[in-house]
Design a protein around this motif. Structure first.
Motif, PDB file in Angstrom:
ATOM      1  N   HIS A  27     -26.406  19.997  99.106  1.00  0.00           N
ATOM      2  CA  HIS A  27     -26.045  19.422 100.396  1.00  0.00           C
ATOM      3  C   HIS A  27     -25.027  20.303 101.105  1.00  0.00           C
ATOM      4  CE1 HIS A  27     -27.377  14.975 100.367  1.00  0.00           C
ATOM      5  NE2 HIS A  27     -27.777  15.516 101.489  1.00  0.00           N
ATOM      6  N   TYR A  28     -25.102  20.355 102.427  1.00  0.00           N
ATOM      7  CA  TYR A  28     -24.056  21.032 103.195  1.00  0.00           C
ATOM      8  C   TYR A  28     -23.747  20.200 104.434  1.00  0.00           C
ATOM      9  CZ  TYR A  28     -27.488  22.590 106.681  1.00  0.00           C
ATOM     10  OH  TYR A  28     -28.446  22.623 107.672  1.00  0.00           O
ATOM     11  N   VAL A  60     -29.481  23.265 101.635  1.00  0.00           N
ATOM     12  CA  VAL A  60     -29.700  24.711 101.667  1.00  0.00           C
ATOM     13  C   VAL A  60     -30.003  25.185 100.255  1.00  0.00           C
ATOM     14  CG1 VAL A  60     -27.228  25.227 101.391  1.00  0.00           C
ATOM     15  CG2 VAL A  60     -28.757  26.949 102.385  1.00  0.00           C
ATOM     16  N   LYS A  61     -30.888  26.164 100.137  1.00  0.00           N
ATOM     17  CA  LYS A  61     -31.305  26.650  98.827  1.00  0.00           C
ATOM     18  C   LYS A  61     -30.215  27.513  98.187  1.00  0.00           C
ATOM     19  CE  LYS A  61     -35.236  28.834  96.551  1.00  0.00           C
ATOM     20  NZ  LYS A  61     -34.597  30.011  95.969  1.00  0.00           N
ATOM     21  N   VAL A  62     -30.034  27.317  96.882  1.00  0.00           N
ATOM     22  CA  VAL A  62     -29.028  28.076  96.120  1.00  0.00           C
ATOM     23  C   VAL A  62     -29.659  28.567  94.824  1.00  0.00           C
ATOM     24  CG1 VAL A  62     -27.066  26.814  97.063  1.00  0.00           C
ATOM     25  CG2 VAL A  62     -28.193  25.957  94.997  1.00  0.00           C
ATOM     26  N   ARG A  63     -28.969  29.489  94.173  1.00  0.00           N
ATOM     27  CA  ARG A  63     -29.404  29.931  92.854  1.00  0.00           C
ATOM     28  C   ARG A  63     -29.203  28.803  91.855  1.00  0.00           C
ATOM     29  NH1 ARG A  63     -29.394  35.417  91.814  1.00  0.00           N
ATOM     30  NH2 ARG A  63     -30.238  34.811  89.782  1.00  0.00           N
ATOM     31  N   SER A  64     -30.224  28.530  91.064  1.00  0.00           N
ATOM     32  CA  SER A  64     -30.135  27.432  90.107  1.00  0.00           C
ATOM     33  C   SER A  64     -29.303  27.815  88.899  1.00  0.00           C
ATOM     34  CB  SER A  64     -31.540  27.012  89.654  1.00  0.00           C
ATOM     35  OG  SER A  64     -31.451  25.994  88.689  1.00  0.00           O
ATOM     36  N   LYS A  65     -28.398  26.929  88.486  1.00  0.00           N
ATOM     37  CA  LYS A  65     -27.618  27.108  87.264  1.00  0.00           C
ATOM     38  C   LYS A  65     -28.133  26.209  86.144  1.00  0.00           C
ATOM     39  CE  LYS A  65     -23.418  28.301  89.814  1.00  0.00           C
ATOM     40  NZ  LYS A  65     -21.984  27.951  90.062  1.00  0.00           N
ATOM     41  N   ILE A  66     -29.208  25.484  86.447  1.00  0.00           N
ATOM     42  CA  ILE A  66     -29.753  24.536  85.482  1.00  0.00           C
ATOM     43  C   ILE A  66     -31.083  25.064  84.965  1.00  0.00           C
ATOM     44  CG2 ILE A  66     -30.520  22.155  85.120  1.00  0.00           C
ATOM     45  CD1 ILE A  66     -28.747  21.368  87.491  1.00  0.00           C
ATOM     46  N   ALA A  67     -31.237  25.126  83.679  1.00  0.00           N
ATOM     47  CA  ALA A  67     -32.478  25.632  83.095  1.00  0.00           C
ATOM     48  C   ALA A  67     -33.637  24.707  83.441  1.00  0.00           C
ATOM     49  CB  ALA A  67     -32.326  25.749  81.587  1.00  0.00           C
ATOM     50  N   PRO A  68     -34.794  25.269  83.795  1.00  0.00           N
ATOM     51  CA  PRO A  68     -35.947  24.438  84.127  1.00  0.00           C
ATOM     52  C   PRO A  68     -36.499  23.740  82.892  1.00  0.00           C
ATOM     53  CG  PRO A  68     -36.598  26.735  84.005  1.00  0.00           C
ATOM     54  CD  PRO A  68     -35.105  26.697  83.862  1.00  0.00           C
ATOM     55  N   THR A 114     -30.072  13.938  93.388  1.00  0.00           N
ATOM     56  CA  THR A 114     -28.850  13.139  93.403  1.00  0.00           C
ATOM     57  C   THR A 114     -28.227  13.287  94.781  1.00  0.00           C
ATOM     58  OG1 THR A 114     -27.420  14.951  92.639  1.00  0.00           O
ATOM     59  CG2 THR A 114     -28.521  13.617  90.944  1.00  0.00           C
ATOM     60  N   THR A 115     -27.022  12.767  94.926  1.00  0.00           N
ATOM     61  CA  THR A 115     -26.365  12.873  96.230  1.00  0.00           C
ATOM     62  C   THR A 115     -25.986  14.308  96.576  1.00  0.00           C
ATOM     63  OG1 THR A 115     -24.244  12.397  95.159  1.00  0.00           O
ATOM     64  CG2 THR A 115     -25.447  10.531  96.126  1.00  0.00           C
ATOM     65  N   LYS A 131     -33.027  32.378 103.180  1.00  0.00           N
ATOM     66  CA  LYS A 131     -32.441  31.224 102.502  1.00  0.00           C
ATOM     67  C   LYS A 131     -32.974  29.962 103.189  1.00  0.00           C
ATOM     68  CE  LYS A 131     -28.574  31.457 100.442  1.00  0.00           C
ATOM     69  NZ  LYS A 131     -27.150  31.590 100.058  1.00  0.00           N
ATOM     70  N   PRO A 132     -33.977  29.299 102.580  1.00  0.00           N
ATOM     71  CA  PRO A 132     -34.569  28.116 103.203  1.00  0.00           C
ATOM     72  C   PRO A 132     -33.594  26.951 103.271  1.00  0.00           C
ATOM     73  CG  PRO A 132     -35.973  29.005 101.457  1.00  0.00           C
ATOM     74  CD  PRO A 132     -34.633  29.657 101.329  1.00  0.00           C
ATOM     75  N   GLY A 133     -33.841  26.049 104.180  1.00  0.00           N
ATOM     76  CA  GLY A 133     -33.039  24.840 104.305  1.00  0.00           C
ATOM     77  C   GLY A 133     -33.862  23.704 104.874  1.00  0.00           C
ATOM     78  N   PHE A 134     -33.428  22.488 104.621  1.00  0.00           N
ATOM     79  CA  PHE A 134     -34.100  21.293 105.124  1.00  0.00           C
ATOM     80  C   PHE A 134     -33.065  20.329 105.688  1.00  0.00           C
ATOM     81  CE2 PHE A 134     -37.018  22.735 101.791  1.00  0.00           C
ATOM     82  CZ  PHE A 134     -38.269  22.595 102.389  1.00  0.00           C
TER      83      PHE A 134
END
Length: 372
Positions: A133-134, A34-42, A116-117, A56-59
């Motif tokens: 992941h969820y 599921v898509k979340v707000r990124s905390k990692i700088a691009p 990653t996992t 909120k997209p998901g795969f």
């Protein structure tokens, strides 16, 4: 000679490392995201964080290289949104995630930034999309007899429709605006299809669901969904602006666009029934109290009215039904919950639906003083 041997060994190491990375990517991507707000700088030039979205997209990526995109794939034909389903194919080549466009049958390429996992990041239109992941929780929600999903439209071309599915596979569809079919139709699906559509909603914990969800802006659409168990409304969820939990909103598209993929037969609306075209629901009122039925609850009630019988019974009216937002406002309908009296072509008609719809569902509704 020793120099060539060293180059050959380095090339082999690089190839092995790339193969190992690709195999790790293929393994790590499996599962639900599921898509979340990124905390990692691009990283990288001209790459910026993706802004927050309403949806909120998901795969879900599967081992057989199939992928489910939770929001669904679409195309537009003559201004109408056509649902293409949620399933497609994927593959990973080097550091690229490839997803098959099921409309053009061409592969779309997304550059993997991190996999990653527990974290997935890839570039989409120059923006960084981040997923986590969820896990799907054990389902304790009961199975339903009927599900009704209604859409109100928006300041734009959002489809306005009502869709009812029943556990026996029967389907009722009512298309009003911006739909490929307009009018009242009947169709059918298999029991397996019903179970899948039902379970899409049941993946959400119903015990935690609220009755109303709202966003802080205007001109968006309301999606209302009603679940019926043993002849009673089990729960209704009124969702303005897709503010409900993401797993619940993912269930909307396969049901609201179901009519596009099944055979439908036009239904005649009995003359001795009021109009079913209430895209904003109806309002139930007494002398000083009022309560709004959601659009999906309204469609359920008017479905019962269409199945009801004309009666000569006398009854004491306890409520009035009205549609304050309908341009073609009808006369108020007098009712005690079982009998409904209204005018058709200046003639008074009473319909008996055979049970008291209002009394058995009273616990689902919140009354307010008219002045409120």
């Amino acid at each position: 000679m020793r120099y060539l041997s060293t180059l050959f060994l380095l090339a082999c190491v690089c190839i092995c490392a790339c193969n190992d990375k690709q195999q790790a990517n293929k393994k790590n991507i499996l599962g639900n995201w599921v898509k979340v707000r990124s905390k990692i700088a691009p990283t990288g030039k001209n790459v910026v964080l993706e802004p927050p979205e309403d949806e909120k997209p998901g795969f879900t990526f599967y081992a057989d290289h199939s992928v489910e995109y939770k929001l669904g794939f679409f195309k537009r034909t003559n201004g109408i949104r056509i649902f293409l389903g949620t399933k497609s194919k994927f593959k990973i080549i080097a550091n690229d995630l490839m997803i098959l466009d099921i409309d053009s049958n061409k592969w779309n390429k997304y550059r993997l930034i991190k996999l990653t996992t527990d974290s997935l990041q890839f570039i989409f239109d120059g923006r960084l999309a981040t997923f986590k992941h969820y896990q799907i929780k054990e389902n304790t929600t009961p199975e339903f007899d009927q599900i009704i999903l209604s859409t109100s439209g928006c300041f734009g071309t959002c489809p306005v429709s009502n869709t009812m599915i029943n556990a026996d596979g029967s389907v009722i569809f009512n298309g009003l605006f911006y739909t490929a079919k307009k009018g009242l139709f009947a169709g059918s699906i298999t029991k397996a299809q019903y179970k899948q559509l039902q379970d899409n909603f049941r993946n959400t914990d119903f015990n935690l669901l609220k009755n109303d969800y709202n966003v802080g802006w205007t001109d968006d659409e309301t999606i209302s969904t009603t679940f019926v168990k043993n002849g009673k409304i089990y729960k209704s969820v009124n969702d303005y602006g897709l503010a409900a939990p993401y797993q619940f909103t993912w269930a909307y598209a396969p049901l609201r666009y179901l009519y596009q993929s099944i055979a439908l037969k036009s239904m005649l609306v009995p003359e001795a029934t009021p109009s079913i075209n209430y895209p904003n629901g109806v309002y139930l009122k007494t002398a000083n109290m009022g309560m709004a039925l959601t659009q999906s609850e309204t469609f359920l009630l008017f479905y019962y009215l269409q199945k009801g019988k004309v009666s000569n019974a006398t009854f004491k009216s306890r409520y009035k039904l009205s549609s304050p937002f309908d341009i073609k406002k009808p006369h108020d309908i007098d009712t005690d919950g079982r009998f409904y009296k209204f005018e058709v072509n200046k003639k008074s008609i009473i319909i008996d639906i055979g049970f008291n719809f209002l009394d058995i569902n009273e616990k689902n509704w919140h009354w307010q003083k008219i002045t409120e």
